[in-house]
Design a protein around this motif. Structure first.
Motif, PDB file in Angstrom:
ATOM      1  N   ALA A 106       0.841  -1.157   0.030  1.00  0.00           N
ATOM      2  CA  ALA A 106       0.071   0.113  -0.051  1.00  0.00           C
ATOM      3  C   ALA A 106       0.994   1.315   0.039  1.00  0.00           C
ATOM      4  O   ALA A 106       0.625   2.153  -0.589  1.00  0.00           O
ATOM      5  CB  ALA A 106      -0.929  -0.135   1.141  1.00  0.00           C
ATOM      6  N   PHE A 107       1.817   1.016   0.831  1.00  0.00           N
ATOM      7  CA  PHE A 107       3.062   2.446   0.889  1.00  0.00           C
ATOM      8  C   PHE A 107       3.706   2.681  -0.660  1.00  0.00           C
ATOM      9  O   PHE A 107       3.433   3.728  -1.052  1.00  0.00           O
ATOM     10  CB  PHE A 107       3.987   2.150   1.981  1.00  0.00           C
ATOM     11  N   LEU A 108       3.947   1.546  -1.163  1.00  0.00           N
ATOM     12  CA  LEU A 108       4.571   1.698  -2.483  1.00  0.00           C
ATOM     13  C   LEU A 108       3.639   2.145  -3.475  1.00  0.00           C
ATOM     14  O   LEU A 108       3.855   2.782  -4.464  1.00  0.00           O
ATOM     15  CB  LEU A 108       5.241   0.229  -2.934  1.00  0.00           C
ATOM     16  N   ALA A 109       2.215   1.466  -3.376  1.00  0.00           N
ATOM     17  CA  ALA A 109       1.439   1.891  -4.450  1.00  0.00           C
ATOM     18  C   ALA A 109       1.106   3.810  -4.291  1.00  0.00           C
ATOM     19  O   ALA A 109       0.894   4.387  -5.124  1.00  0.00           O
ATOM     20  CB  ALA A 109      -0.173   1.316  -4.381  1.00  0.00           C
ATOM     21  N   ALA A 110       1.152   4.107  -3.014  1.00  0.00           N
ATOM     22  CA  ALA A 110       0.793   5.537  -2.830  1.00  0.00           C
ATOM     23  C   ALA A 110       1.871   6.313  -3.475  1.00  0.00           C
ATOM     24  O   ALA A 110       1.782   7.339  -4.031  1.00  0.00           O
ATOM     25  CB  ALA A 110       0.605   5.969  -1.220  1.00  0.00           C
ATOM     26  N   LEU A 111       3.301   6.047  -3.262  1.00  0.00           N
ATOM     27  CA  LEU A 111       4.344   6.599  -3.951  1.00  0.00           C
ATOM     28  C   LEU A 111       4.307   6.611  -5.309  1.00  0.00           C
ATOM     29  O   LEU A 111       4.666   7.434  -6.138  1.00  0.00           O
ATOM     30  CB  LEU A 111       5.756   6.022  -3.534  1.00  0.00           C
ATOM     31  N   ALA A 112       3.748   5.444  -5.853  1.00  0.00           N
ATOM     32  CA  ALA A 112       3.969   5.161  -7.412  1.00  0.00           C
ATOM     33  C   ALA A 112       2.794   6.115  -8.058  1.00  0.00           C
ATOM     34  O   ALA A 112       2.847   6.655  -8.961  1.00  0.00           O
ATOM     35  CB  ALA A 112       3.511   3.637  -7.843  1.00  0.00           C
ATOM     36  N   ALA A 113       1.545   6.207  -7.158  1.00  0.00           N
ATOM     37  CA  ALA A 113       0.487   6.998  -7.755  1.00  0.00           C
ATOM     38  C   ALA A 113       0.787   8.754  -7.530  1.00  0.00           C
ATOM     39  O   ALA A 113       0.257   9.439  -8.320  1.00  0.00           O
ATOM     40  CB  ALA A 113      -0.667   6.882  -6.810  1.00  0.00           C
ATOM     41  N   ALA A 114       1.903   8.955  -6.504  1.00  0.00           N
ATOM     42  CA  ALA A 114       1.999  10.411  -6.458  1.00  0.00           C
ATOM     43  C   ALA A 114       2.661  11.015  -7.550  1.00  0.00           C
ATOM     44  O   ALA A 114       3.488  10.664  -8.355  1.00  0.00           O
ATOM     45  CB  ALA A 114       3.108  10.644  -5.401  1.00  0.00           C
ATOM     46  N   GLY A 115       2.145  12.428  -8.034  1.00  0.00           N
ATOM     47  CA  GLY A 115       2.637  13.057  -9.176  1.00  0.00           C
ATOM     48  C   GLY A 115       4.123  13.649  -8.732  1.00  0.00           C
ATOM     49  O   GLY A 115       4.453  13.738  -7.739  1.00  0.00           O
ATOM     50  N   LYS A 116       4.685  14.326  -9.638  1.00  0.00           N
ATOM     51  CA  LYS A 116       5.770  15.292  -9.359  1.00  0.00           C
ATOM     52  C   LYS A 116       5.502  16.405  -8.527  1.00  0.00           C
ATOM     53  O   LYS A 116       4.630  17.098  -8.554  1.00  0.00           O
ATOM     54  CB  LYS A 116       6.427  15.740 -10.908  1.00  0.00           C
ATOM     55  N   ASN A 117       6.704  16.581  -7.256  1.00  0.00           N
ATOM     56  CA  ASN A 117       6.494  17.424  -6.228  1.00  0.00           C
ATOM     57  C   ASN A 117       5.041  17.174  -5.423  1.00  0.00           C
ATOM     58  O   ASN A 117       4.445  18.080  -5.029  1.00  0.00           O
ATOM     59  CB  ASN A 117       6.437  18.801  -6.896  1.00  0.00           C
ATOM     60  N   GLN A 118       4.618  16.001  -5.435  1.00  0.00           N
ATOM     61  CA  GLN A 118       3.209  15.786  -4.548  1.00  0.00           C
ATOM     62  C   GLN A 118       3.772  15.364  -3.289  1.00  0.00           C
ATOM     63  O   GLN A 118       4.817  14.713  -3.226  1.00  0.00           O
ATOM     64  CB  GLN A 118       2.283  14.919  -5.348  1.00  0.00           C
ATOM     65  N   VAL A 119       2.791  15.642  -2.353  1.00  0.00           N
ATOM     66  CA  VAL A 119       3.045  15.202  -0.816  1.00  0.00           C
ATOM     67  C   VAL A 119       2.273  13.844  -0.515  1.00  0.00           C
ATOM     68  O   VAL A 119       0.946  13.771  -1.114  1.00  0.00           O
ATOM     69  CB  VAL A 119       2.557  16.138   0.026  1.00  0.00           C
ATOM     70  N   VAL A 120       2.938  12.930  -0.038  1.00  0.00           N
ATOM     71  CA  VAL A 120       2.322  11.859   0.264  1.00  0.00           C
ATOM     72  C   VAL A 120       2.242  11.653   1.844  1.00  0.00           C
ATOM     73  O   VAL A 120       3.429  11.681   2.555  1.00  0.00           O
ATOM     74  CB  VAL A 120       3.140  10.590  -0.150  1.00  0.00           C
ATOM     75  N   VAL A 121       1.381  11.665   2.537  1.00  0.00           N
ATOM     76  CA  VAL A 121       1.015  11.654   4.030  1.00  0.00           C
ATOM     77  C   VAL A 121       0.934  10.237   4.553  1.00  0.00           C
ATOM     78  O   VAL A 121       0.091   9.749   4.176  1.00  0.00           O
ATOM     79  CB  VAL A 121       0.058  12.563   4.342  1.00  0.00           C
ATOM     80  N   VAL A 122       1.467  10.075   5.806  1.00  0.00           N
ATOM     81  CA  VAL A 122       1.189   8.943   6.534  1.00  0.00           C
ATOM     82  C   VAL A 122       0.682   9.397   7.951  1.00  0.00           C
ATOM     83  O   VAL A 122       1.397  10.151   8.635  1.00  0.00           O
ATOM     84  CB  VAL A 122       2.492   8.113   6.895  1.00  0.00           C
ATOM     85  N   PRO A 123      -0.491   9.408   8.050  1.00  0.00           N
ATOM     86  CA  PRO A 123      -1.335  10.048   9.249  1.00  0.00           C
ATOM     87  C   PRO A 123      -1.031   9.401  10.492  1.00  0.00           C
ATOM     88  O   PRO A 123      -0.315   8.050  10.522  1.00  0.00           O
ATOM     89  CB  PRO A 123      -2.718  10.016   8.875  1.00  0.00           C
ATOM     90  N   GLN A 124      -1.307  10.015  11.535  1.00  0.00           N
ATOM     91  CA  GLN A 124      -1.335   9.206  13.039  1.00  0.00           C
ATOM     92  C   GLN A 124      -1.774   7.978  12.954  1.00  0.00           C
ATOM     93  O   GLN A 124      -2.718   7.428  12.453  1.00  0.00           O
ATOM     94  CB  GLN A 124      -1.734  10.126  14.184  1.00  0.00           C
TER      95      GLN A 124
END
Length: 173
Positions: A106-124
């Motif tokens: 799931a973490f790798l999928a979020a990174l792959a989906a992120a666009g250039k200069n986009q923020v990926v957040v891991v909440p509390q």
């Protein structure tokens, strides 16, 4: 005149209400139902909630479980602005000190989906990640990762940060 204005406003709300209707469903169901191309779908899965719309121009995007859901030949896209939330991709903050969901994919999928200069957040929350997480090289696309929760890596695993100007900010314990 005041009564007429109130009646016009109330009448306008009744007429406009169908334009804002949406169907509530789960991600699993959106992948398999006979989906309408004109109805927005609100995902009700815990942590993955959000509004999805049919994108008639996209015929090739892969289902990533977070921002793109594929139903046959139809692609449904999440409506959002700002950062990507890793929970949209299935990350669960259920680590209890000895057991929890492996959130590597799931973490790798979020990174792959992120666009250039986009923020990926891991909440509390407490997140178990069995494998290593490599940040994309900045020559490919720079992704900003902000961790507000606690990540517990499996033995021998962790973040792989290569190249210059990577951005990983941790605000957890």
């Amino acid at each position: 005149m005041k009564k007429l204005s109130v009646l016009l406003v109330i009448g306008g709300l009744f007429i406009a209400a169908p334009a804002f209707s949406q169907t509530q469903t789960t991600i699993a169901s959106l992948r398999t139902i006979t989906a309408s191309t004109t109805t927005p779908y609100f995902i009700t899965d815990a942590g993955r909630e959000g509004l999805f719309y049919y994108d008639s121009k996209d015929l090739t995007s892969a289902d990533n479980g977070g921002t793109v859901i594929v139903n046959g030949t139809k692609r449904f896209k999440r409506m959002y602005s700002g950062a990507l939330d890793v929970r949209w991709f299935g990350m669960k903050g259920d680590w209890n000190g000895s057991a929890g969901t492996d959130n590597t994919d799931a973490f790798l999928a979020a990174l792959a989906a992120a666009g250039k200069n986009q923020v990926v957040v891991v909440p509390q929350g407490g997140y178990y990640v069995k494998g290593s997480i490599a940040l994309p090289l900045t020559q490919t696309k720079k992704v900003y990762v902000e961790v507000y929760g606690d990540i517990y890596f499996g033995k021998g695993s962790g973040f792989i940060i290569e190249g210059q100007n990577q951005s990983l900010k941790c605000y957890g314990l």
